[in-house]
Design an enzyme around this catalytic site. Structure first.
Site, PDB file in Angstrom:
ATOM      1  N   ALA A 157      65.329  38.025  80.618  1.00  0.00           N
ATOM      2  CA  ALA A 157      64.237  37.540  81.472  1.00  0.00           C
ATOM      3  C   ALA A 157      64.591  36.223  82.162  1.00  0.00           C
ATOM      4  CB  ALA A 157      62.954  37.386  80.663  1.00  0.00           C
ATOM      5  N   GLY A 158      65.244  35.340  81.426  1.00  0.00           N
ATOM      6  CA  GLY A 158      65.651  34.059  82.013  1.00  0.00           C
ATOM      7  C   GLY A 158      66.712  34.230  83.083  1.00  0.00           C
TER       8      GLY A 158
END
Length: 67
Positions: A17-18
């Protein structure tokens, strides 16, 4: 300073996600101001956690609801 509201999603896998956020932010900064680019990157990252995996979870631009 500004606040970005995060879309509520059902997360199934937060792996990547990052990375999705950072890559999306870099891409959106090519055409948008910082505030708009962050908004779009947040949407992309939020959508990415709704799928399993890393590369497979990164949404295509046409899959994002950026209205």
């Amino acid at each position: 300073d500004f606040f970005i509201e995060v879309p509520k999603v059902k997360a199934v896998d937060t792996t990547g996600a990052g990375d999705c956020f950072c890559g999306s932010l870099a891409a959106f900064l090519l055409e948008d101001d910082l505030h708009t680019a962050v908004q779009k990157a947040v949407i992309a990252s939020a959508q990415s956690v709704t799928k399993y995996g890393t590369m497979d979870s990164i949404p295509f631009l046409h899959e994002l609801n950026l209205n």
